[in-house]
Design an enzyme around this catalytic site. Structure first.
Site, PDB file in Angstrom:
ATOM      1  N   GLY A  79       0.803  -1.213   0.000  1.00 47.69           N
ATOM      2  CA  GLY A  79       0.000   0.000   0.000  1.00 47.69           C
ATOM      3  C   GLY A  79       0.833   1.259   0.000  1.00 47.69           C
ATOM      4  O   GLY A  79       1.966   1.297  -0.481  1.00 47.69           O
ATOM      5  N   CYS A  80       0.300   2.309   0.624  1.00 49.83           N
ATOM      6  CA  CYS A  80       0.847   3.653   0.471  1.00 49.83           C
ATOM      7  C   CYS A  80       2.233   3.828   1.051  1.00 49.83           C
ATOM      8  O   CYS A  80       2.974   4.708   0.615  1.00 49.83           O
ATOM      9  CB  CYS A  80      -0.116   4.672   1.090  1.00 49.83           C
ATOM     10  SG  CYS A  80      -1.706   4.788   0.213  1.00 49.83           S
ATOM     11  N   TYR A  81       2.630   3.024   2.045  1.00 49.79           N
ATOM     12  CA  TYR A  81       3.968   3.202   2.606  1.00 49.79           C
ATOM     13  C   TYR A  81       5.006   2.289   1.954  1.00 49.79           C
ATOM     14  O   TYR A  81       6.136   2.165   2.441  1.00 49.79           O
ATOM     15  CB  TYR A  81       3.978   3.010   4.127  1.00 49.79           C
ATOM     16  CG  TYR A  81       3.304   1.766   4.648  1.00 49.79           C
ATOM     17  CD1 TYR A  81       3.820   0.511   4.402  1.00 49.79           C
ATOM     18  CD2 TYR A  81       2.148   1.860   5.433  1.00 49.79           C
ATOM     19  CE1 TYR A  81       3.215  -0.630   4.902  1.00 49.79           C
ATOM     20  CE2 TYR A  81       1.529   0.732   5.944  1.00 49.79           C
ATOM     21  CZ  TYR A  81       2.066  -0.513   5.680  1.00 49.79           C
ATOM     22  OH  TYR A  81       1.455  -1.640   6.170  1.00 49.79           O
ATOM     23  N   ALA A  82       4.668   1.647   0.834  1.00 44.32           N
ATOM     24  CA  ALA A  82       5.610   0.740   0.178  1.00 44.32           C
ATOM     25  C   ALA A  82       6.845   1.462  -0.333  1.00 44.32           C
ATOM     26  O   ALA A  82       7.916   0.855  -0.445  1.00 44.32           O
ATOM     27  CB  ALA A  82       4.923  -0.001  -0.959  1.00 44.32           C
TER      28      ALA A  82
END
Length: 357
Positions: free
Chosen positions: A150-153
């Site tokens: 997700g967004c913190y990848a």
């Protein structure tokens, strides 16, 4: 002592098809109650988003994917298999466009490692192998695929590149984040998922990470999780694409967490907000940026780079943080910076950074 890893440069790319306003019209028509439609209109107007870009082709009549002749212009939306076929076609192409933008800034000879992050599709051979082949990289290049975080990848991808460079000072690591969020439109009359879909667009970013003292020096990474929050952000794989669940409670929970000194310290790597002169906060939505700014008592312009990326591109999941870092790279020198992203878990992950000496 281990070498210091640096983001030497970042190249970014988005498709050329702006679908933001077409989606707003499409979504409003699905809300059965005037009250819900009014809330949606108000939230769309306050979202701080002017454009979101899609790899989906323009329809036969020149319109967007939701117009007549477009990818979604049917009673039953496409299944996951059809969406993944488009992912396999467009994700490598958009990645290569970002790499071209990177190559215009720095030479890309001698790549030793390739790290790719993506959560909006699956294909095997993977995006890493497809991109490596199209770039003509040596088969000995070591590859890592970071999937479905997700967004913190982007944090995980850059953190991995940092570890590689610190263990091998001669490493030249190509890091790619590519997301095709618009492949996962869901037909629903429910307000909350329509507001979640309002945030997301497509984009790719590519960075070169080396021990050469140029660009941004990568500091210590950090991670933490809000308790009892696992259901607030979720991807569900369905027969008709990936269904995003982004609870309206997320901004308030982030604000409450950052108001706790212990969580705030964990979410900034132990740095005092007043000591930080460079903020790269994932542009997950205007209300999330507001929550970070208010809870940490930041100056009004502290998140300007994040708000600019949100306005121009929306939330591109993992690629978004790289877009923000690219803006900071092009700006004034940074003495003490923090990159921070929120995602499924509900987790906060990040790292410190500073401009190279």
């Amino acid at each position: 002592m281990p070498s210091t890893a640096h983001i030497t440069a970042i190249g970014t790319a988005v498709p050329d098809h702006d679908i933001h306003h077409a989606f707003i019209d499409w979504a409003r028509a699905r809300l059965p109650e005037s009250r819900s439609a009014k809330i949606f209109d108000r939230m769309a107007g306050r979202a701080g988003i002017g454009h979101r870009w899609s790899v989906l082709p323009i329809g036969d009549d020149g319109g967007s994917p939701v117009d007549a002749g477009g990818f979604y212009a049917r009673n039953l939306l496409p299944g996951t298999a059809e969406r993944m076929q488009l992912y396999a076609r467009f994700a490598p192409a958009l990645s290569l466009a970002a790499i071209d933008a990177l190559r215009a800034q720095v030479p890309l000879d001698g790549i030793t490692h390739l790290v790719v992050a993506s959560c909006t599709g699956f294909v095997a051979p993977g995006i890493d192998q497809i991109v490596a082949a199209r770039l003509g990289l040596d088969p000995s290049v070591e590859r890592l695929l970071v999937g479905f975080m997700g967004c913190y990848a982007a944090v995980a991808a850059l953190r991995s590149a940092r570890h590689i460079v610190r263990s091998d000072p001669d490493a030249r690591v190509l890091v790619i984040c590519v997301e095709l969020s618009t492949l996962h439109l869901q037909d629903t009359p429910a307000l909350e998922p329509l507001l979640a879909m309002l945030q997301f667009g497509d984009g790719a970013a590519a960075a070169l990470v080396t021990a050469e003292p140029h660009g941004l020096a990568l500091g210590q990474p950090f991670a933490t999780t809000l308790p009892d929050s696992a259901e607030l952000i979720r991807w569900d794989i369905t027969d008709s694409g990936f269904a995003m669940h982004l609870s309206g409670e997320v901004p308030a929970r982030i604000a409450a967490g950052l108001s706790d000194p212990t969580f705030a310290a964990a979410a900034t790597g132990g740095r005092a907000p007043s000591d930080i002169d460079g903020w790269a906060v994932h542009a997950g939505g205007r209300s999330i940026l507001d929550a970070v700014e208010t809870s940490l008592a930041l100056p009004a312009d502290a998140l300007a780079a994040s708000r600019g990326v949100l306005a121009d591109n929306g939330n591109m999941s993992s690629a978004t943080l790289m877009f923000v870092l690219a803006r900071l790279l092009a700006g004034p020198p940074i003495r003490e910076g923090v990159a921070l992203a929120f995602g499924p878990g509900l987790a906060a992950e990040g790292f410190g950074f500073r401009s190279a000496a």
